[in-house]
Write a protein that holds these residues in place. Structure first.
Motif, PDB file in Angstrom:
ATOM      1  N   ALA A   1       0.800  -1.230   0.000  1.00  0.00           N
ATOM      2  CA  ALA A   1       0.000   0.000   0.000  1.00  0.00           C
ATOM      3  C   ALA A   1       0.831   1.278   0.000  1.00  0.00           C
ATOM      4  CB  ALA A   1      -0.927   0.003   1.217  1.00  0.00           C
ATOM      5  N   GLN A   2       2.147   1.168   0.152  1.00  0.00           N
ATOM      6  CA  GLN A   2       2.958   2.376   0.313  1.00  0.00           C
ATOM      7  C   GLN A   2       2.835   3.342  -0.868  1.00  0.00           C
ATOM      8  OE1 GLN A   2       4.415   3.003   3.208  1.00  0.00           O
ATOM      9  NE2 GLN A   2       4.945   5.050   2.436  1.00  0.00           N
TER      10      GLN A   2
ATOM     11  N   PHE B   1       0.400   3.889  -2.790  1.00  0.00           N
ATOM     12  CA  PHE B   1      -0.933   4.475  -2.795  1.00  0.00           C
ATOM     13  C   PHE B   1      -1.116   5.442  -1.628  1.00  0.00           C
ATOM     14  CE2 PHE B   1      -1.080   0.391  -4.926  1.00  0.00           C
ATOM     15  CZ  PHE B   1      -1.641   0.740  -6.148  1.00  0.00           C
ATOM     16  N   LYS B   2      -0.403   5.193  -0.524  1.00  0.00           N
ATOM     17  CA  LYS B   2      -0.425   6.152   0.579  1.00  0.00           C
ATOM     18  C   LYS B   2       0.234   7.470   0.149  1.00  0.00           C
ATOM     19  CE  LYS B   2      -0.464   2.775   4.341  1.00  0.00           C
ATOM     20  NZ  LYS B   2       0.303   2.227   5.508  1.00  0.00           N
TER      21      LYS B   2
ATOM     22  N   LEU C   1      -2.019   9.383  -2.071  1.00  0.00           N
ATOM     23  CA  LEU C   1      -3.062  10.055  -1.284  1.00  0.00           C
ATOM     24  C   LEU C   1      -2.516  11.321  -0.638  1.00  0.00           C
ATOM     25  CD1 LEU C   1      -5.887  10.165  -0.066  1.00  0.00           C
ATOM     26  CD2 LEU C   1      -5.090   8.623   1.757  1.00  0.00           C
TER      27      LEU C   1
ATOM     28  N   GLN D   1      -7.890   7.689  -2.173  1.00  0.00           N
ATOM     29  CA  GLN D   1      -8.379   6.897  -1.034  1.00  0.00           C
ATOM     30  C   GLN D   1      -8.986   5.568  -1.500  1.00  0.00           C
ATOM     31  OE1 GLN D   1     -10.984   9.823   0.751  1.00  0.00           O
ATOM     32  NE2 GLN D   1      -9.494  10.337   2.356  1.00  0.00           N
TER      33      GLN D   1
ATOM     34  N   ASN E   1      -8.208   3.896  -4.273  1.00  0.00           N
ATOM     35  CA  ASN E   1      -7.113   3.021  -4.706  1.00  0.00           C
ATOM     36  C   ASN E   1      -6.365   2.435  -3.513  1.00  0.00           C
ATOM     37  OD1 ASN E   1      -7.604   3.326  -7.443  1.00  0.00           O
ATOM     38  ND2 ASN E   1      -6.271   5.121  -7.626  1.00  0.00           N
ATOM     39  N   LEU E   2      -6.214   3.269  -2.473  1.00  0.00           N
ATOM     40  CA  LEU E   2      -5.569   2.746  -1.258  1.00  0.00           C
ATOM     41  C   LEU E   2      -6.420   1.636  -0.641  1.00  0.00           C
ATOM     42  CD1 LEU E   2      -3.339   2.893   0.863  1.00  0.00           C
ATOM     43  CD2 LEU E   2      -4.656   4.697   2.032  1.00  0.00           C
TER      44      LEU E   2
ATOM     45  N   THR F   1      -6.050  -1.878  -2.016  1.00  0.00           N
ATOM     46  CA  THR F   1      -4.896  -2.706  -1.655  1.00  0.00           C
ATOM     47  C   THR F   1      -5.299  -3.813  -0.686  1.00  0.00           C
ATOM     48  OG1 THR F   1      -4.308  -1.190   0.159  1.00  0.00           O
ATOM     49  CG2 THR F   1      -3.298  -0.799  -2.005  1.00  0.00           C
TER      50      THR F   1
END
Length: 400
Positions: free
Chosen positions: A109-110, A112-113, A116, A179, A181-182, A185
């Motif tokens: 998830a990194q 995507f974070k 964000l 958010q 897309n995150l 994950t």
């Protein structure tokens, strides 16, 4: 017998050697026995054979037809990733039962974070631009009223303000998209059901465009069983059940049975609830669907079996197969008529029930037929009938 006795007395009085007398007696005895045997054989040949016969009566019978079937869950879906990345964790095992909303896989998830955070920063910048544009409008408004500056500058400032507001809305959408897309994950189960094979393991790179799904998920609390009828069977189906349309006929259908791969009968009966609107061009068959409750979880997607469909026949005659003979693709029975003579009659077979034929034409209720020993019978031959009840006749046929 008296004549034979007198012959032996006369022979004894003749002065012949005893050996000659012995030969004469022996020859005469053999001739007598041969004469008796021939008489017995002739009597046996001329006596009509004793054969069992039975009266055939009309009844209602149900025949069953079996069709190969495939089983699927009510929900049978592929679990696929909606974002690209490396699988960080596999949180379930193959064959496990999962509930709706449960996380199955975690994708790294990194990235995507960070996306964000970047979207949030752009939102803050857009919000600041709105404040700046608002200040410019507030400053120019009194100057225009006092005719210090032209209204053109105020109009330009207001347009800049509207652009800044629009940029804020766009930035908010970017934040929402980041958010979402995150959230993707965490790959979650959309329904409750059983997990299939998991070809992608921890560390695998996955993408929405992958040809292979992460796994399969099947909701099998209720299953759909699909089978197909050929055109001829479909015509029989249409003629056998009441209703003007397939939907009306479905309502009049009896429950069906599912025969499993080991030939055991699934304990819960199902109901046919769908008929396809078209025939398959490749197979020339039309697909039916039957639904079965599967609260015990014994059936899984991908199982195979056979659907057993019952068809009721009214006013038919039940004839044991052992009482029939087949010649040139026709089936015959020997019916008993006047003077206990038999006639060879062709019959029309419309189905089977156990070891008996269902007969619609050729015989009528009350006719008598020969049950066994028909392989040596000939047209018009006389027999000695040994009457048996129809029910007993069928039971004997089933035992044989």
């Amino acid at each position: 017998m008296k004549t034979i006795y007198n012959f032996f007395i006369a022979l004894k009085a003749i002065k012949w050697p005893n050996q000659i007398k012995y030969l004469i007696v022996l020859s005469l005895t053999a001739a007598i026995f041969a004469s008796c045997k021939n008489s017995a054989d002739e009597a046996a040949v001329t006596a009509p054979p004793v054969l069992p016969v039975s009266i055939i009566n009309e009844s209602s019978e149900t025949t069953f037809s079996e069709y190969p079937a495939s089983i699927q869950g009510v929900v049978d879906i592929e679990v696929r990733p909606q974002v690209s990345g490396y699988i960080q964790k596999v949180l379930i095992s193959e064959g496990a039962y999962v509930t709706a909303g449960q996380t199955l896989f975690e994708i790294n998830a990194q990235p995507f974070k960070e996306a964000l955070n970047n979207a949030k920063a752009s939102l803050h910048a857009s919000e600041a631009a709105v404040l700046n544009a608002q200040l410019e409008v507030d400053k120019l408004t009194p100057l225009v009223q006092n005719k210090v500056v032209s209204d053109y500058q105020l109009k330009t400032a207001k347009a800049t303000y509207k652009i800044a507001v629009a940029n804020v809305e766009q930035a908010k959408a970017s934040v929402a998209s980041a958010q979402i897309n995150l959230g993707y994950t965490n790959v979650k189960a959309t329904v409750s059901g059983y997990i299939g094979l998991i070809p992608k393991k921890q560390g695998s790179l996955v993408s929405p465009s992958d040809p292979t799904a992460l796994t399969q998920l099947s909701d099998t609390k209720k299953v759909h069983v699909y089978f197909a009828l050929a055109e001829n069977d479909f015509s029989i189906f249409n003629n056998s059940y009441e209703g003007k349309t397939p939907a009306e006929r479905i309502k009049n259908l009896p429950q069906v049975e599912l025969v499993l791969a080991d030939n055991s009968i699934y304990p819960v009966k199902g109901k046919i609830d769908m008929i396809n609107g078209q025939f398959d061009k490749n197979t020339g068959a039309i697909t039916f669907r039957a639904s079965f409750e599967n609260t015990g979880g014994n059936l899984r997607s991908g199982n195979t079996g056979k659907i057993r469909l019952g068809l009721k026949h009214d006013n038919v005659l039940l004839v044991p197969q052992s009482a029939t003979v087949e010649m040139q693709d026709k089936v015959f029975v020997f019916a008993l008529h006047k003077n206990n003579k038999v006639n060879k009659i062709p019959i029309t077979v419309i189905g089977k029930s156990g070891t008996s034929y269902l007969v619609k034409n050729g015989l009528k209720s009350g006719d008598q037929i020969v049950l066994s020993g028909i392989d040596k019978l000939q047209e018009g031959q006389q027999i000695q009938p040994q009457k048996q009840a129809a029910k007993v006749a069928v039971e004997l046929s089933n035992k044989n």
